[in-house]
Design an enzyme around this catalytic site. Sequence first.
Site, short mmCIF file in Angstrom:
data_model
loop_
_atom_site.label_atom_id
_atom_site.label_comp_id
_atom_site.label_asym_id
_atom_site.label_seq_id
_atom_site.Cartn_x
_atom_site.Cartn_y
_atom_site.Cartn_z
N SER A 65 0.59 -1.63 0.29
CA SER A 65 0.13 0.02 -0.16
C SER A 65 0.92 1.38 -0.41
O SER A 65 0.84 1.99 -0.73
CB SER A 65 -0.93 0.02 1.56
N TRP A 66 2.09 1.44 0.63
CA TRP A 66 2.46 2.86 0.91
C TRP A 66 3.33 2.98 -0.15
O TRP A 66 3.26 4.06 -1.18
CB TRP A 66 3.76 2.95 2.65
N TYR A 77 -4.78 -3.34 -2.78
CA TYR A 77 -4.83 -2.47 -1.37
C TYR A 77 -5.93 -1.38 -1.87
O TYR A 77 -6.39 -0.96 -0.44
CB TYR A 77 -3.27 -2.24 -1.45
N LYS A 129 7.72 1.66 10.06
CA LYS A 129 7.83 1.81 11.68
C LYS A 129 8.02 1.15 12.11
O LYS A 129 7.13 0.13 12.76
CB LYS A 129 6.71 2.85 11.40
N GLY A 177 6.00 9.57 9.23
CA GLY A 177 4.49 11.04 10.20
C GLY A 177 3.43 10.54 9.57
O GLY A 177 3.07 9.62 8.92
N SER A 208 -0.07 9.22 7.81
CA SER A 208 0.08 9.24 6.08
C SER A 208 -0.38 7.85 6.14
O SER A 208 0.11 6.59 5.81
CB SER A 208 1.46 9.73 5.82
N LYS A 242 4.20 4.77 17.90
CA LYS A 242 3.13 5.19 18.37
C LYS A 242 2.05 3.85 18.00
O LYS A 242 0.59 4.28 18.04
CB LYS A 242 2.76 6.36 17.19
N SER A 283 -6.70 2.52 10.55
CA SER A 283 -4.94 1.99 10.68
C SER A 283 -5.24 0.92 11.32
O SER A 283 -5.82 0.28 11.87
CB SER A 283 -4.34 2.71 11.99
N ARG A 284 -4.15 -0.41 10.64
CA ARG A 284 -4.54 -1.69 10.57
C ARG A 284 -4.05 -1.85 11.97
O ARG A 284 -4.06 -3.44 12.55
CB ARG A 284 -3.26 -2.22 10.04
N1 LIG Z 1 -0.16 1.54 4.89
C1 LIG Z 1 0.50 2.76 4.71
O1 LIG Z 1 -0.53 3.93 5.07
C2 LIG Z 1 1.47 3.15 5.65
C3 LIG Z 1 2.74 2.81 5.95
N2 LIG Z 1 4.43 2.66 6.79
C4 LIG Z 1 4.77 2.04 6.68
O2 LIG Z 1 5.15 0.73 5.86
C5 LIG Z 1 6.05 -0.28 5.79
C6 LIG Z 1 5.76 -0.65 4.84
O3 LIG Z 1 3.83 -1.41 4.98
P1 LIG Z 1 3.12 -1.47 3.96
O4 LIG Z 1 2.99 -0.81 2.43
O5 LIG Z 1 2.07 -1.08 4.71
O6 LIG Z 1 3.01 -2.80 4.21
P2 LIG Z 1 1.85 -3.95 3.41
O7 LIG Z 1 1.96 -4.30 3.52
O8 LIG Z 1 0.57 -2.53 2.70
O9 LIG Z 1 3.05 -3.44 1.76
C7 LIG Z 1 3.87 -4.40 1.76
C8 LIG Z 1 4.77 -4.96 0.38
O10 LIG Z 1 6.13 -5.46 0.77
C9 LIG Z 1 6.67 -7.02 0.25
N3 LIG Z 1 7.54 -7.22 1.10
C10 LIG Z 1 7.35 -8.29 1.71
N4 LIG Z 1 8.75 -8.21 2.09
C11 LIG Z 1 9.66 -8.13 1.14
C12 LIG Z 1 10.68 -8.76 0.55
N5 LIG Z 1 11.55 -9.09 0.36
N6 LIG Z 1 10.72 -8.11 -0.86
C13 LIG Z 1 10.74 -7.09 -1.75
N7 LIG Z 1 8.62 -7.22 -1.51
C14 LIG Z 1 8.43 -7.69 0.41
C15 LIG Z 1 4.84 -7.02 0.24
O11 LIG Z 1 4.91 -8.26 -0.39
P3 LIG Z 1 3.00 -9.36 0.01
O12 LIG Z 1 2.52 -9.14 0.20
O13 LIG Z 1 3.55 -10.26 -1.82
O14 LIG Z 1 4.16 -10.43 0.77
C16 LIG Z 1 3.69 -6.29 0.44
O15 LIG Z 1 3.93 -5.91 -1.33
C17 LIG Z 1 5.54 -0.77 7.52
O16 LIG Z 1 6.32 -0.25 8.03
C18 LIG Z 1 4.18 0.62 7.76
O17 LIG Z 1 4.66 0.83 9.29
C19 LIG Z 1 4.36 3.74 7.19
C20 LIG Z 1 3.53 4.69 6.40
C21 LIG Z 1 2.19 4.96 6.45
O1 LIG Z 2 1.84 4.83 9.54
C1 LIG Z 2 0.66 4.50 9.53
C2 LIG Z 2 0.13 5.91 9.48
O2 LIG Z 2 1.08 7.08 9.41
C3 LIG Z 2 -0.31 3.05 8.90
O3 LIG Z 2 -0.92 2.43 9.86
P1 LIG Z 2 -1.11 1.31 9.99
O4 LIG Z 2 0.52 0.37 9.76
O5 LIG Z 2 -1.63 1.11 11.77
O6 LIG Z 2 -1.37 1.14 9.16
#
Ligand SMILES: NC(=O)C1=CN([C@@H]2O[C@H](COP(=O)(O)OP(=O)(O)OC[C@H]3O[C@@H](n4cnc5c(N)ncnc54)[C@H](OP(=O)(O)O)[C@@H]3O)[C@@H](O)[C@H]2O)C=CC1
Ligand SMILES: O=C(CO)COP(=O)(O)O
Length: 331
Positions: free
Chosen positions: A10-11, A48, A104, A135, A137, A190, A253-254
């Site tokens: 997602s991010w 997502y 995070k 931040g 987001s 957080k 938020s998950r």
């Molecule tokens: N989503 C949000 O709104 C926000 C997220 N974050 C932070 O960003 C980080 C990522 O989260 P988010 O994007 O939400 O998580 P998601 O679960 O939405 O996506 C994670 C992605 O990473 C992939 N992945 C996992 N392991 C690997 C690897 N070894 N190599 C390549 N790709 C990999 C997953 O693939 P697969 O699904 O195939 O396992 C998936 O596509 C977290 O730490 C989160 O706290 C920060 C701010 C906002």
């Molecule tokens: O860090 C985030 C927003 O700033 C995303 O929060 P969650 O991982 O709880 O969805």
Amino acid sequence: MKTVIVGSGSWGTALAQVLQDNHQDVILYGIESSEIEDINNNHKNSKYFNDVLLNPELKATLDLTVVQDADIVLLAVPTIAIESICQQIDPLLSKKVIIVNVSKGFHPETNERMSEVIRRSISPDHLSSVVSLIGPSHAEEVVIRLLTTIDAVSLKEEDSQTIQELFSNQYLRIYTGDDEVGSELGVAIKNVMAIASGILSGLGYQDNTRAALITRGLQEMIRYGTAFGGKEQTFMGLTGIGDLIVTCSSVHSRNFQAGYQIGKENTVENFLKNNKKTVEGVRTAKIVHRVASQHGIEMPICEEVYQILFEGKEPKTCASDLMLRELKREF
Ligand SMILES: NC(=O)C1=CN([C@@H]2O[C@H](COP(=O)(O)OP(=O)(O)OC[C@H]3O[C@@H](n4cnc5c(N)ncnc54)[C@H](OP(=O)(O)O)[C@@H]3O)[C@@H](O)[C@H]2O)C=CC1
Ligand SMILES: O=C(CO)COP(=O)(O)O
């Protein structure tokens, strides 16, 4: 400047679209072929973002060698995968790059912050600096271009400014900062507070309780963060109170959703058995418990979340135990 975004979740998808909207040279790398095809062929990441149509110029790939000529590599994978992805990327890099961290939390075994893991895992010949882009987001809002502000935090000001300029636009405003410790500890802890907030909502508590949680939770974040050299002021900013508010109050938020389920069922059992989403606060609660006990840092809310997640304590009992602690002055 070429940017590779690693992680098509997602991010990663939302941030790749920001750069595409800004007409930058960007490509998204992922490991799941159905996601990559969905982005390239349908301009969607349906797993997502249900019905969101992405910028049609955005391209994705399954080939990690795209990092070879990158100037910037942004890691958008969960904290648990950061070290291994760095080890895969490092031998492919041909010059010094800026590594952008958006995760995070902490390394699950060493307790290191994400910037520390990256600096240890990428050879100095390939690393200009680490910039944490963090931040309040939620990806679900950024992907539909709702106004958002976050920080680009780095020990190298020039690199944080590069990232600030690259990502800023009419819906995403980036501030710079240099308190890496305070910022990264704030956004990690957080998530534990967001689980607590969800638990309280699941138990039926409302606005008074959430305000209390956010206020007292912030004090715990400051106590922990300043013990490791973070600046108190940082916790009043986007990576402190800002991220705490959004994650404790948002249905996106998950971490909040996980807590909500746990509170509603008054047990952690089903959540632990069935969860497949990225809920960083779970591992973070364990690490904060471990480190806070080693250093004698008082973290009562985090401790109750730890007790619920790992020691089988009943959520209802935790809430009343917090209320019935010894009475004291606020400050
Ligand atoms: N989503 C949000 O709104 C926000 C997220 N974050 C932070 O960003 C980080 C990522 O989260 P988010 O994007 O939400 O998580 P998601 O679960 O939405 O996506 C994670 C992605 O990473 C992939 N992945 C996992 N392991 C690997 C690897 N070894 N190599 C390549 N790709 C990999 C997953 O693939 P697969 O699904 O195939 O396992 C998936 O596509 C977290 O730490 C989160 O706290 C920060 C701010 C906002
Ligand atoms: O860090 C985030 C927003 O700033 C995303 O929060 P969650 O991982 O709880 O969805």
